[in-house]
Design a protein around this motif. Structure first.
Motif, PDB file in Angstrom:
ATOM      1  N   TYR A   1       0.838  -1.205   0.000  1.00  0.00           N
ATOM      2  CA  TYR A   1       0.000   0.000   0.000  1.00  0.00           C
ATOM      3  C   TYR A   1       0.870   1.251   0.000  1.00  0.00           C
ATOM      4  O   TYR A   1       0.672   2.166  -0.796  1.00  0.00           O
ATOM      5  CB  TYR A   1      -0.934  -0.005   1.211  1.00  0.00           C
ATOM      6  CG  TYR A   1      -1.564   1.327   1.504  1.00  0.00           C
ATOM      7  CD1 TYR A   1      -2.493   1.890   0.631  1.00  0.00           C
ATOM      8  CD2 TYR A   1      -1.213   2.045   2.645  1.00  0.00           C
ATOM      9  CE1 TYR A   1      -3.060   3.123   0.888  1.00  0.00           C
ATOM     10  CE2 TYR A   1      -1.782   3.282   2.918  1.00  0.00           C
ATOM     11  CZ  TYR A   1      -2.700   3.813   2.037  1.00  0.00           C
ATOM     12  OH  TYR A   1      -3.254   5.032   2.292  1.00  0.00           O
TER      13      TYR A   1
ATOM     14  N   ILE B   1       1.145   4.188  -2.768  1.00  0.00           N
ATOM     15  CA  ILE B   1       0.798   5.574  -2.453  1.00  0.00           C
ATOM     16  C   ILE B   1       1.928   6.532  -2.817  1.00  0.00           C
ATOM     17  O   ILE B   1       1.723   7.537  -3.500  1.00  0.00           O
ATOM     18  CB  ILE B   1       0.447   5.694  -0.943  1.00  0.00           C
ATOM     19  CG1 ILE B   1      -0.999   5.264  -0.701  1.00  0.00           C
ATOM     20  CG2 ILE B   1       0.655   7.115  -0.432  1.00  0.00           C
ATOM     21  CD1 ILE B   1      -2.040   6.240  -1.210  1.00  0.00           C
TER      22      ILE B   1
ATOM     23  N   GLN C   1       2.286   7.163  -6.391  1.00  0.00           N
ATOM     24  CA  GLN C   1       1.344   8.169  -6.889  1.00  0.00           C
ATOM     25  C   GLN C   1       1.872   9.570  -6.618  1.00  0.00           C
ATOM     26  O   GLN C   1       1.851  10.427  -7.497  1.00  0.00           O
ATOM     27  CB  GLN C   1      -0.032   7.985  -6.234  1.00  0.00           C
ATOM     28  CG  GLN C   1      -0.753   6.725  -6.642  1.00  0.00           C
ATOM     29  CD  GLN C   1      -0.984   6.635  -8.143  1.00  0.00           C
ATOM     30  OE1 GLN C   1      -1.342   7.609  -8.790  1.00  0.00           O
ATOM     31  NE2 GLN C   1      -0.738   5.468  -8.711  1.00  0.00           N
ATOM     32  N   PHE C   2       2.343   9.809  -5.400  1.00  0.00           N
ATOM     33  CA  PHE C   2       2.899  11.124  -5.073  1.00  0.00           C
ATOM     34  C   PHE C   2       4.049  11.451  -6.025  1.00  0.00           C
ATOM     35  O   PHE C   2       4.212  12.592  -6.456  1.00  0.00           O
ATOM     36  CB  PHE C   2       3.422  11.163  -3.636  1.00  0.00           C
ATOM     37  CG  PHE C   2       2.362  11.015  -2.579  1.00  0.00           C
ATOM     38  CD1 PHE C   2       1.011  11.087  -2.893  1.00  0.00           C
ATOM     39  CD2 PHE C   2       2.719  10.802  -1.249  1.00  0.00           C
ATOM     40  CE1 PHE C   2       0.032  10.946  -1.918  1.00  0.00           C
ATOM     41  CE2 PHE C   2       1.750  10.661  -0.263  1.00  0.00           C
ATOM     42  CZ  PHE C   2       0.407  10.731  -0.597  1.00  0.00           C
TER      43      PHE C   2
ATOM     44  N   ARG D   1       4.341  10.688  -9.030  1.00  0.00           N
ATOM     45  CA  ARG D   1       3.884  11.100 -10.367  1.00  0.00           C
ATOM     46  C   ARG D   1       3.947  12.618 -10.462  1.00  0.00           C
ATOM     47  O   ARG D   1       4.334  13.170 -11.490  1.00  0.00           O
ATOM     48  CB  ARG D   1       2.450  10.643 -10.613  1.00  0.00           C
ATOM     49  CG  ARG D   1       2.333   9.168 -10.921  1.00  0.00           C
ATOM     50  CD  ARG D   1       0.893   8.714 -10.965  1.00  0.00           C
ATOM     51  NE  ARG D   1       0.152   9.266 -12.087  1.00  0.00           N
ATOM     52  CZ  ARG D   1      -1.170   9.124 -12.256  1.00  0.00           C
ATOM     53  NH1 ARG D   1      -1.868   8.447 -11.357  1.00  0.00           N
ATOM     54  NH2 ARG D   1      -1.768   9.652 -13.287  1.00  0.00           N
TER      55      ARG D   1
ATOM     56  N   ALA E   1       0.015  13.486 -15.309  1.00  0.00           N
ATOM     57  CA  ALA E   1       0.094  13.709 -13.861  1.00  0.00           C
ATOM     58  C   ALA E   1      -1.077  14.568 -13.374  1.00  0.00           C
ATOM     59  O   ALA E   1      -1.118  14.962 -12.204  1.00  0.00           O
ATOM     60  CB  ALA E   1       1.418  14.375 -13.506  1.00  0.00           C
ATOM     61  N   HIS E   2      -2.010  14.865 -14.270  1.00  0.00           N
ATOM     62  CA  HIS E   2      -3.180  15.691 -13.965  1.00  0.00           C
ATOM     63  C   HIS E   2      -2.811  17.070 -13.436  1.00  0.00           C
ATOM     64  O   HIS E   2      -3.517  17.621 -12.598  1.00  0.00           O
ATOM     65  CB  HIS E   2      -4.121  14.982 -12.987  1.00  0.00           C
ATOM     66  CG  HIS E   2      -4.752  13.760 -13.569  1.00  0.00           C
ATOM     67  ND1 HIS E   2      -5.992  13.760 -14.153  1.00  0.00           N
ATOM     68  CD2 HIS E   2      -4.272  12.503 -13.704  1.00  0.00           C
ATOM     69  CE1 HIS E   2      -6.259  12.547 -14.603  1.00  0.00           C
ATOM     70  NE2 HIS E   2      -5.234  11.760 -14.348  1.00  0.00           N
TER      71      HIS E   2
ATOM     72  N   GLU F   1      -3.415  14.226  -3.819  1.00  0.00           N
ATOM     73  CA  GLU F   1      -4.702  13.739  -3.318  1.00  0.00           C
ATOM     74  C   GLU F   1      -5.877  14.295  -4.109  1.00  0.00           C
ATOM     75  O   GLU F   1      -6.824  13.575  -4.409  1.00  0.00           O
ATOM     76  CB  GLU F   1      -4.879  14.135  -1.852  1.00  0.00           C
ATOM     77  CG  GLU F   1      -4.133  13.232  -0.897  1.00  0.00           C
ATOM     78  CD  GLU F   1      -4.000  13.850   0.494  1.00  0.00           C
ATOM     79  OE1 GLU F   1      -4.543  14.943   0.740  1.00  0.00           O
ATOM     80  OE2 GLU F   1      -3.308  13.244   1.323  1.00  0.00           O
TER      81      GLU F   1
ATOM     82  N   GLN G   1      -5.757  15.725  -7.237  1.00  0.00           N
ATOM     83  CA  GLN G   1      -5.693  15.531  -8.684  1.00  0.00           C
ATOM     84  C   GLN G   1      -5.688  14.065  -9.112  1.00  0.00           C
ATOM     85  O   GLN G   1      -6.098  13.753 -10.209  1.00  0.00           O
ATOM     86  CB  GLN G   1      -4.469  16.242  -9.268  1.00  0.00           C
ATOM     87  CG  GLN G   1      -4.501  17.754  -9.126  1.00  0.00           C
ATOM     88  CD  GLN G   1      -5.743  18.369  -9.742  1.00  0.00           C
ATOM     89  OE1 GLN G   1      -6.618  18.869  -9.042  1.00  0.00           O
ATOM     90  NE2 GLN G   1      -5.861  18.297 -11.052  1.00  0.00           N
ATOM     91  N   LEU G   2      -5.171  13.181  -8.257  1.00  0.00           N
ATOM     92  CA  LEU G   2      -5.042  11.786  -8.661  1.00  0.00           C
ATOM     93  C   LEU G   2      -6.058  10.913  -7.932  1.00  0.00           C
ATOM     94  O   LEU G   2      -5.912  10.620  -6.746  1.00  0.00           O
ATOM     95  CB  LEU G   2      -3.613  11.289  -8.384  1.00  0.00           C
ATOM     96  CG  LEU G   2      -2.489  12.119  -9.017  1.00  0.00           C
ATOM     97  CD1 LEU G   2      -1.132  11.604  -8.579  1.00  0.00           C
ATOM     98  CD2 LEU G   2      -2.594  12.109 -10.533  1.00  0.00           C
TER      99      LEU G   2
ATOM    100  N   GLU H   1      -6.429   7.932  -8.050  1.00  0.00           N
ATOM    101  CA  GLU H   1      -5.823   6.669  -7.626  1.00  0.00           C
ATOM    102  C   GLU H   1      -5.475   6.673  -6.134  1.00  0.00           C
ATOM    103  O   GLU H   1      -5.545   5.631  -5.470  1.00  0.00           O
ATOM    104  CB  GLU H   1      -4.545   6.391  -8.431  1.00  0.00           C
ATOM    105  CG  GLU H   1      -4.770   5.997  -9.868  1.00  0.00           C
ATOM    106  CD  GLU H   1      -4.882   7.206 -10.817  1.00  0.00           C
ATOM    107  OE1 GLU H   1      -5.070   8.343 -10.322  1.00  0.00           O
ATOM    108  OE2 GLU H   1      -4.788   6.993 -12.025  1.00  0.00           O
ATOM    109  N   VAL H   2      -5.084   7.823  -5.604  1.00  0.00           N
ATOM    110  CA  VAL H   2      -4.688   7.903  -4.194  1.00  0.00           C
ATOM    111  C   VAL H   2      -5.856   7.513  -3.299  1.00  0.00           C
ATOM    112  O   VAL H   2      -5.715   6.667  -2.416  1.00  0.00           O
ATOM    113  CB  VAL H   2      -4.184   9.329  -3.841  1.00  0.00           C
ATOM    114  CG1 VAL H   2      -3.953   9.473  -2.351  1.00  0.00           C
ATOM    115  CG2 VAL H   2      -2.908   9.646  -4.615  1.00  0.00           C
TER     116      VAL H   2
ATOM    117  N   LEU I   1      -6.761   3.725  -3.768  1.00  0.00           N
ATOM    118  CA  LEU I   1      -5.832   2.832  -3.070  1.00  0.00           C
ATOM    119  C   LEU I   1      -6.114   2.826  -1.577  1.00  0.00           C
ATOM    120  O   LEU I   1      -6.139   1.781  -0.937  1.00  0.00           O
ATOM    121  CB  LEU I   1      -4.387   3.297  -3.304  1.00  0.00           C
ATOM    122  CG  LEU I   1      -3.761   2.936  -4.646  1.00  0.00           C
ATOM    123  CD1 LEU I   1      -2.522   3.775  -4.900  1.00  0.00           C
ATOM    124  CD2 LEU I   1      -3.406   1.453  -4.671  1.00  0.00           C
ATOM    125  N   THR I   2      -6.330   4.027  -1.033  1.00  0.00           N
ATOM    126  CA  THR I   2      -6.571   4.156   0.398  1.00  0.00           C
ATOM    127  C   THR I   2      -7.861   3.452   0.796  1.00  0.00           C
ATOM    128  O   THR I   2      -7.904   2.721   1.776  1.00  0.00           O
ATOM    129  CB  THR I   2      -6.624   5.646   0.780  1.00  0.00           C
ATOM    130  OG1 THR I   2      -5.417   6.258   0.321  1.00  0.00           O
ATOM    131  CG2 THR I   2      -6.740   5.836   2.275  1.00  0.00           C
TER     132      THR I   2
END
Lengths: 224, 224
Positions: free
Chosen positions: A8, A12, A15-16, A18, A66-67, B99, B101-102, B104-105, B108-109
């Motif tokens: 996990y 996470i 993602q950060f 990215r 990366a939005h 958090e 923009q993505l 996925e975060v 996943l959480t």
DNA sequence: CAGCTATTCAATAAAGTTCTTGAATAAAAA
DNA sequence: TTTTTATTCAAGAACTTTATTGAATAGCTG
């Protein structure tokens, strides 16, 4: 630590990262800085950042993945803009962190501006105060679209490219304060050089519209 | 555009990218997150991030080269810490941007915490209010050094590793709210699992000390 | 519809990053 | 002084990123 938890965490932080990876390239940061000023087409961004169009497109797609940026097709052009105002805040946080932590930033800036103008001799607080109170002529040298999107109160708009042709519009009896996109944009530096060569009392202001807004000062917008 | 200006811009954005590159690796972000909680030795960081010591040292040197972290030799150990509080602010800005923009975060959480606890059923505002007013027992499950550096008012300190041995210190008649380093730290998740298995009324609070401070709420420090 | 323009895609060479391994260093303990 | 421990250094393999080129696409204009 359970391996589930490890997986996990890995996911996470990936993602950060990215977001981190998106701002890990100098050219991408330059593009992001331009996008923070306002939306632009790929072509314009490529020209302003001094990149090939294909390369620019590739960088923009990284920002989009990366939005941090989003794209919209408008006829022949694709217009890019930041995905959220928070992106501009983040970019400014990064810039400000680099300014405080990396001595090289200040060094480079000092070296570039050295001898270009008598900026150092001016008291920034009183300059801003005089601009705020309209005691000097304020000149916006950015392209007209950017002026229209938001400018300082009572600022005159003459893009740098037209400055030589339109000197007659400027006062000779008052000091002229030129501004552009902010501390790392050199449009206003060139403007001041031209104006001084023509005998005007001209001075550069480091602050751009973004910085002005961040101070909580008012911005005028063209009502279209 | 003069080539001098182009070279200045390239140099400036390259400096900004030093910060970007430092936060472009997931493992480095995990280390930075740990450093934002407080100073730590290389060994501890390596263990907590699940990395080899040599690899950790290499990552830490990248953070140091970008002036985000600094090192101090203390006897046999080298202690790393963030170079400035602004670094923690920047890290939180990055995290918060990721958090929002993505998607996925959050995904996943949600997936990780699903089934682990009845967190979703709890109204966060009233939980925080009850914590703030001392209506529940507040339990800090981080290592004692971190507790000492700052903790929530009236929080009881029992590190996760000692929890099973020290259950007697906890009330059975009141709800226990466990917290740790923040939303992505799972210490408190494990604590709640243990407590519930033992028949306590326990719940996890996502907020850590950093988040608590950012809300402007008070923090107690051990007076040494 | 044919030609034009702005953008993207695909393939590639060059450069940079990450993790691993084992050796080197430097401070403390025996 | 020798041993132990924590950290760093150096070199290499696997992988990723960047810039370049030329071809492909999609929407406008005549």
């Amino acid at each position: 630590m359970s391996s589930l938890k490890r997986r996990y965490k890995d996911a996470i932080y990936e993602q950060f990262a990215r977001v981190g990876k998106a701002v890990a390239s100098p050219k991408r940061l330059e593009l992001l800085d331009l996008l923070c000023q306002g939306e632009r087409t790929v072509e314009v961004l490529a020209r302003e950042a001094g990149l090939s169009v294909a390369n620019t497109s590739q960088h923009l797609q990284v920002l989009r993945a990366a939005h941090l940026a989003e794209a919209e097709k408008r006829g022949l052009h694709v217009v890019y803009r930041i995905a959220d105002p928070q992106v501009a805040d983040f970019f400014h946080a990064l810039r400000s962190l680099a300014e405080t932590q990396l001595a090289e930033v200040e060094q480079l800036t000092r070296r570039f501006f050295a001898g270009k103008e008598g900026l150092e001799a001016v008291d920034r607080t009183t300059l801003l105060e005089r601009v705020e109170k309209g005691m000097v002529a304020v000149l916006d040298v950015r392209p007209p679209e950017e002026y229209r999107a938001g400018h300082l109160p009572n600022a005159l708009s003459i893009p740098l490219s037209e400055l030589r042709r339109r000197l007659a519009e400027l006062p000779r009896d008052r000091e002229i304060v030129a501004y552009c996109r902010g501390p790392y944009c050199a449009l206003s530096v060139e403007a001041v050089e031209i104006l001084r060569a023509e005998g005007f009392q001209a001075i550069r202001m480091e602050e751009g519209v973004q910085e002005w807004r961040q101070r909580g000062l008012s911005i005028e917008k063209e009502t279209l």
